[in-house]
Design an enzyme around this catalytic site. Structure first.
Site: not given
Ligand code: GLN
Length: 483
Positions: A67, A142, A166
């Site tokens: 990420k 996210s 997330s």
């Protein structure tokens, strides 16, 4: 829908036999990353192959994605925000360092909701992320790109972060497994802080075994993160096969109540959940219904928002265009800070910082911030008590399938569905928590979530592995014709 045999264990065998090389795997992953980029926007950057470290680890030569809020020295790391759009870190996050040392090969940095706030996949500075199962739908967030790359079989695993849900919620929307560990099990050194008391680094893969293999490599004490735990030496990937007997699970009645949901889709999610519970019972687990005060449960979301916005406002106070990151303006320090922040953040981030500043104002602290901390403690105590009696909590992971674009936003509202917002409980208590696919509603994947007491990750993964084996949605990927 198809199933992939590109599990970490299978790739290991192929690499060891010389049937494929790590360069082949990297090239395939990279080609797929480019192939889907226009459609789904899963990556902020797709990398050229770096020389990997020599290692005998199980991950040596295996491609993966990280990420883009995780620091990688010399590699663009934007947190999907305009304010960091050109930022190249000068240090490695511990999780990246460990993966590098294990010989795993980074393919790219994945798109997230800006600064990891939000849950839609629509706020990245590089544009919206689309759900590979249905491109008219959100992927969630996210950790948007990190779940997408696994569901498309681009890589067998990826790393995400989870402050409220997330990893686990987008994983549910995308038919993959998402795990956040006990708070402190995996170092967060180099993870851009969102809300430090809630932030976790975690793993996304297509099965629980792969989750355990990766966690074995990246867990452990880190001198650079004082919140990390001492390592107890348990190898999760071995432990998941142990016979640990019949375990006791519970679900929360008030959250899984048909009377609280008002759409057919949410009812179908509950149908899937109760069907899954029956399958879990037939494996020998006991599953009980427990009750928790509805007023306390209704406080989950406001409590999460109060604490996370307060912490986020404080943590992100360094993003002013002075020390690092994008800078706009030049006349005075005040002007630089004003212009940089005004132009660098999207609306959602600004709203949260305004909320956070309000909550942290001296005159509001007692009523808003400290009260939220008290409610958090009440909820954590309640669950900790339940985890003395039960081995884990099983719940539907979401209140619906991945929403269509435009159907749902991250705007604050006083009306919200408990079924949609309970995953933050695991962040409140630092409890380990995992989401595994449990079927389909309206042709979109849905999932269950299992959460257990702190430091019981090995048992959690063991239970999740048994359940996953019986449900039949293991190693699921999006079929080519679906994309
Ligand atoms: N969706 C939640 C939020 O908007 C959780 C985000 C996260 O876990 N990083 O804050």
């Amino acid at each position: 829908m198809r199933f992939s045999d590109n599990t970490i264990s299978n790739l290991r065998i192929k690499l060891d036999k010389g049937e494929v090389s790590s360069l082949d795997l990297f090239n395939t992953a990279s080609a797929l990353a480019y192939k889907y980029q226009d459609d789904c926007n899963l990556f902020v950057s797709i990398l050229d192959k770096k020389d990997e470290e020599k290692s005998n680890s199980v991950l040596s030569g295996i491609p993966y994605a990280l990420k883009d809020n995780i620091s990688t020295k010399g590699i663009l790391t934007t947190a999907s925000s305009n304010i960091l759009k050109d930022y190249v870190p000068v240090y490695d996050a511990t999780v990246y360092k460990k993966l590098k040392e294990s010989g795993a090969v980074l393919v790219g940095k994945t798109t997230l909701d800006e600064l990891a706030m939000g849950g839609s996949g629509i706020t990245a500075h590089t544009g919206i992320v689309r759900n590979p199962w249905d491109k008219t739908r959100q992927i969630g967030g996210s950790s948007s790109g990190s779940v997408g790359v696994v569901s498309l079989d681009i890589v067998p695993f990826s790393i995400g972060s989870d402050t409220g849900d997330s990893i686990r919620k987008p994983a549910a929307y995308c038919g993959v497994v998402g795990y956040k560990p006990t708070y402190g099990l995996i170092s967060r050194y180099g993870l851009f802080a969102f809300a430090s008391s809630l932030d976790h680094v975690g793993v996304i893969a297509r099965n629980v075994k792969d989750i355990s293999l990766v966690t074995d490599i990246i867990k452990g004490h880190d001198d650079k993160d004082m919140t990390t735990l001492e390592d107890d030496g348990v190898k999760f990937s071995d432990y998941i096969n142990k016979d640990i007997g019949n375990k006791k699970l519970f679900y929360i009645k008030e959250i899984c109540d048909y009377n609280t949901v008002d759409t057919d889709e949410s009812k179908l999610v509950l149908d899937n959940f109760y069907d899954t519970v029956n399958k879990v019972k037939s494996l020998g687990f006991s599953v009980s219904e427990v009750s928790i005060d509805k007023d306390l449960l209704n406080a989950i979301y406001p409590t999460y928002m109060s604490i996370s916005c307060a912490e986020a406002t404080s943590n992100n106070a360094n993003l002013v265009g002075i020390h690092f990151g994008n800078r706009i303006g030049s006349k005075s320090i005040d002007e630089i800070m004003f212009e940089t922040r005004t132009n660098g953040f999207s609306e959602l981030i600004k709203r949260r910082f305004i909320l956070g500043s309000y909550i942290l104002q001296r005159e509001n602290q007692e009523k808003l911030y400290l009260n939220a901390c008290r409610i958090r403690r009440l909820l954590v105590e309640k669950l900790t008590d339940l985890f003395k009696e039960y081995d884990g909590m099983i719940m539907p992971a979401t209140g619906g399938i991945a929403p269509k674009f435009g159907d749902k936003s991250d705007n604050l509202s006083d009306k919200y569905l408990l079924l949609e917002n309970h995953l933050a409980l695991a962040n409140f208590g630092g409890f380990p928590s995992i989401t595994i696919p449990s079927g389909f509603v309206n042709k979109m994947p849905v999932a269950i979530n299992i959460t257990s007491g702190i430091k019981t990750d090995a048992m959690l993964l063991n239970m999740a592995s048994k359940i996953e084996n019986s449900l039949g949605y293991k190693n699921m990927i999006v079929g080519d014709d679906d994309v």
